[in-house]
Design an enzyme around this catalytic site. Sequence first.
Site, PDB file in Angstrom:
ATOM      1  NE  ARG A 315      -4.046   1.857   0.475  1.00  0.00           N
ATOM      2  CZ  ARG A 315      -5.060   1.929  -0.379  1.00  0.00           C
ATOM      3  NH1 ARG A 315      -5.069   1.194  -1.483  1.00  0.00           N
ATOM      4  NH2 ARG A 315      -6.059   2.743  -0.149  1.00  0.00           N
ATOM      5  NE  ARG A 338      -1.762   2.311  14.269  1.00  0.00           N
ATOM      6  CZ  ARG A 338      -2.509   2.483  13.173  1.00  0.00           C
ATOM      7  NH1 ARG A 338      -2.051   3.205  12.148  1.00  0.00           N
ATOM      8  NH2 ARG A 338      -3.695   1.942  13.095  1.00  0.00           N
ATOM      9  N   GLY A 406      -9.140   1.206   5.004  1.00  0.00           N
ATOM     10  CA  GLY A 406     -10.510   0.827   4.635  1.00  0.00           C
ATOM     11  C   GLY A 406     -10.612  -0.618   4.189  1.00  0.00           C
ATOM     12  CB  THR A 427     -15.454 -14.865  26.949  1.00  0.00           C
ATOM     13  OG1 THR A 427     -15.401 -13.479  26.638  1.00  0.00           O
ATOM     14  CG2 THR A 427     -16.583 -15.153  27.913  1.00  0.00           C
ATOM     15  CD  GLU A 429     -11.268 -24.146  28.663  1.00  0.00           C
ATOM     16  OE1 GLU A 429     -11.929 -24.517  27.698  1.00  0.00           O
ATOM     17  OE2 GLU A 429     -11.387 -24.641  29.795  1.00  0.00           O
ATOM     18  CG  ASP A 431     -14.086 -12.874  32.356  1.00  0.00           C
ATOM     19  OD1 ASP A 431     -14.540 -12.257  31.396  1.00  0.00           O
ATOM     20  OD2 ASP A 431     -13.516 -12.330  33.335  1.00  0.00           O
TER      21      ASP A 431
END
Length: 669
Positions: A315, A338, A406, A427, A429, A431
Site C-alpha cells: 500500500r 503500531r 478501509g 471469555t 475457558e 473469563d
Amino acid sequence: MAAVDGGEVDHLAGERATAHFDVDAMKVAWAGSRHAVEVNDRMARLVASDPVFRKDTRTMLSRKELFKDTLKKAAHAWKRIVELRLTEEEANLLRLYVDQPGYVDLHWGMFVPAIKGQGTEEQQKKWVPMAYKFQIIGCYAQTELGHGSNVQGLETTATFDPNTDEFVVHSPTLTSSKWWPGGLGKASTHAVVYARLITQGKDYGIHGFIVQLRSLDDHSPLPGITLGDIGGKFGSGAYNSMDNGVLRFDHVRIPRDQMLMRLSQVTREGKYVHSDVPKQLLYGTMVYVRQTIVADASKALSRAVCIAVRYSAIRKQFGSQAGGPETQVLNYKTQQSRLFPLLASAYAYRFVGEWLKWLYTDVMQKLEAKDYSTLPEAHACTAGLKSVTTSATADAIEECRKLCGGHGYLNSSGLPELFAVYVPACTYEGDNVVLLLQVARFLMKTVSQLASGKQPVGTTAYMGNIQYLMQCKSAVNTAGDWLNPAAIKEVFEARALRMAVNCAQNISKAPSQEEGFSELSPDLLESAVAHVQLIIVTKFFEKLQQDIIGHGVKEQLQNLCNIYALFLLHKHLGDFLSTGCITPKQGALANEQLGRLYAQVRPNAVALVDAFDYTDHYLSSVLGRYDGDVYPALYAEAWKDPLNETVIPDGYQEHLRPLLKQQLKFSRL
Ligand SMILES: CCCCCCCC/C=C\CCCCCCCC(=O)SCCNC(=O)CCNC(=O)[C@H](O)C(C)(C)COP(=O)(O)OP(=O)(O)OC[C@H]1O[C@@H](n2cnc3c(N)ncnc32)[C@H](O)[C@@H]1OP(=O)(O)O
Ligand SMILES: Cc1cc2nc3c(=O)[nH]c(=O)nc-3n(C[C@H](O)[C@H](O)[C@H](O)COP(=O)(O)OP(=O)(O)OC[C@H]3O[C@@H](n4cnc5c(N)ncnc54)[C@H](O)[C@@H]3O)c2cc1C
C-alpha cells in the site's frame, strides 16, 4: 519452500531481497524443528489444494449452509486422515489448517482429554477407542445459563439411586440449563456433563459424568433430554460454524459407572470416596486447554500481522514528488510503531507457548508420581498466560484491521472474520479478568509466605530476591544500555514485585483479607499482568540462550525480544515510574532505543512474516497474499458477492422504483 499458492509475479520480491537473515532457518526457529516445518507445510498444502476445504465465500453463507459446510469439511477431513493414515500430529495440523471451528474441536480438544484425565483406566478403555473411531461424538458440557465463571455455582444435579445403581441427572431450574458447549447443539451424541453429585442425601459438589444425548441410530435426542442451538453469534461466518448448544435434563438415568471416577468414586452402596488427590484436578481439562489456547494466540496473532505487514509493504499513500513513487505505508514511523510490537509479540507468544507446553508436560509427570507441589504454579501460569495473550491478540487483530485502512474492513481481507472467531478466546475457558484474579491470589499467597522465609520457586523465584528488588535503581544511562537483557529483566522483576508487595500491604490494612482483595481487585489485575509479562519476557530471553542456527536468525530474534520488552515498558511506563523502578529520563531512553530497533526490523519485516510459512489458503486474505498482487484480487473478490449476481438488485421494483418515480405533492424546500 515458500508457501505460495498465489500468482506468478512476486510484488514483494524487493522486500524479500532486503532481509538480513536466512528465512528457512527462521522457519525452523518459529516452528520448533525442521520436522515441524515439514509437517506443517505438508498439511497446510494438503488442505489448500483440496476444493472441499475452500472458504472464500464462507462469510456469505447462511447459518444453515455454513453449518452443513462445517459438517462436510469435518467428515472430509476425517476421510483424508483415515485414507492417508495420518499420525495424530498430522491429523491435528490438518484440522487446524481446515480453519473452521466445529464440533471436532471440542471432541478432540475437550471430550477426549476429559475422559483421559478424569476417567479410570477401565473407563478410558471403554470410551476412548469409540471416540477415536468417531463411533461417538462428544462435547464438554460445563457452563450453564446462570453460571460459567463460578464453577462451584453450577446447579445441574446427579443424584445416586442405590435401588437401580444409577445416577439421575436433572436440570432443576431454567438457569441450570447447559448453555454454550460447542458441538452440543446439533452434532454430539455424548457429553461430559458437570453436575453436583448427591448421594445419601449429601451434596458433594461438582463432578464429571459421561451422558449419552442422542440416539446412535437416528440422532434424535434420548428421552428426557431437550437439545438445541443457542443462536447466531458475533460476525459473519466466524464462530457461527459452531453449534454452541443448550441442554436440559428431565430425570435422565445413567449407569453409576458413567461417573468419571479417577479422582473420587461412589460405591455400589452409595458411599462417596475421595482419593487423596487435590480436588482441583477436576479442573484439569481446563488447565490443558488454557495451555493450548496460548499456542493458538501466537497462531492468530501471527496470521493478522502477516496480512498487515505484507499489505503495508504494497500500500502506498502520499509522498510523491514530481511524479515519483509514493511512500509505502510501512515506511511511516507511526505504522512501524503500531505494527512491529505486534510482530514481536507473535514471536514472544510462540516461545512462551512452547515453554508452557513443556511446563504442562512436566507437571503431568509429577502428578503421575503423586507430587502435587507444582499444581498451583501450573494453574497460575496457564490462567495468566491464557488471559494476557488472548486479550493482547484480540486487540492486535483489530489493530491490524485498522493498519490496513478501509480495505481491512472488507471480509475479503480476512481480518473481520479472524477477529470474530478469535475474540471469544478472551471469555471461553475462563473469563480473562476472573483468571487474572486467580493469578493475583497466587501472588498474594507467595508474597505472604516470603515473611516466613519460604523460598519461592519457578516463575516466582525472583520474589526471593526481595531485599534487592524493592530498592534497586536501574543503572541505564544511554539508549544502548537498554539492549542489555539483565537491565531489562531487573526492571521487569522490580516492577512486578513492587506492585505485588504494594497490593499485599494495602490488603493487610483492610478489615479482612477478603474485603481487601475485593477492594484492591483493579490493582491486583495490573499486578498479575506485570507478573505474566515478566514471564513472557524472561522466556523470550531464555529462548535466545538456546542453540539458534542460521544466518542472522539470532540477531533478528534478539531485536524482536528487545522490541517486545521495551514496547511493554513504554506502554506501562506509569507502572515503572510509580514504583520507582526507572526515572523519566530512562523511560525516554527506552523509547529512543525502540525507534532504532524499529528501523532495524523494517528491511526484514516481510521476511519475518514469511517465516510463519502460511499458505494463502490459511490466511484467506486478499491483502495478505504471498505475491502481493492485492488490487486485482480485491477487484475480483467484490464480484463474488451475492449482491452482484444481478445488475438490478432485488427490491428495486418494490422499494427503489416507486421512490424514484414518486410525484411529490409537497416540497420541503
Ligand atoms: C477464521 C477461522 C479460524 C478458526 C480457528 C479455530 C478456532 C478454534 C476453535 C475452537 C477451539 C476453542 C473451543 C473453545 C472451548 C471453550 C470451552 C470452555 O469454555 S469450557 C468452560 C470453561 N470454564 C471455565 O474456565 C470456568 C472458569 N472458572 C474456574 O475455572 C473456577 O471456577 C475458578 C478458578 C474461577 C474458581 O475456582 P473455585 O470455584 O474452585 O474457587 P477458588 O476458591 O478460587 O479455588 C480454590 C482453589 O483451587 C485452585 N484452583 C482453581 N482452579 C484450579 C485449576 N484449574 N488447577 C489447579 N488449581 C486450581 C485455586 O487457586 C484455589 O487454590 P487455593 O485455595 O488458593 O490454594
Ligand atoms: C464461543 C464460546 C464457546 C464456549 N464453549 C464452551 C464449551 O464448549 N463448554 C462449556 O462448558 N462452556 C463453553 N463456553 C462458556 C465459557 O466458558 C463461559 O462463557 C466463560 O467461562 C465465562 O463465564 P460467564 O459466561 O459466566 O461470564 P460471567 O462470569 O457472567 O462474566 C460476566 C462479567 O462478570 C465479570 N466477573 C465474573 N466473575 C467475576 C469476579 N469474581 N470478579 C470480577 N469480575 C467478575 C467478568 O469479568 C465479566 O466481565 C463458551 C463460551 C463462548 C463465548
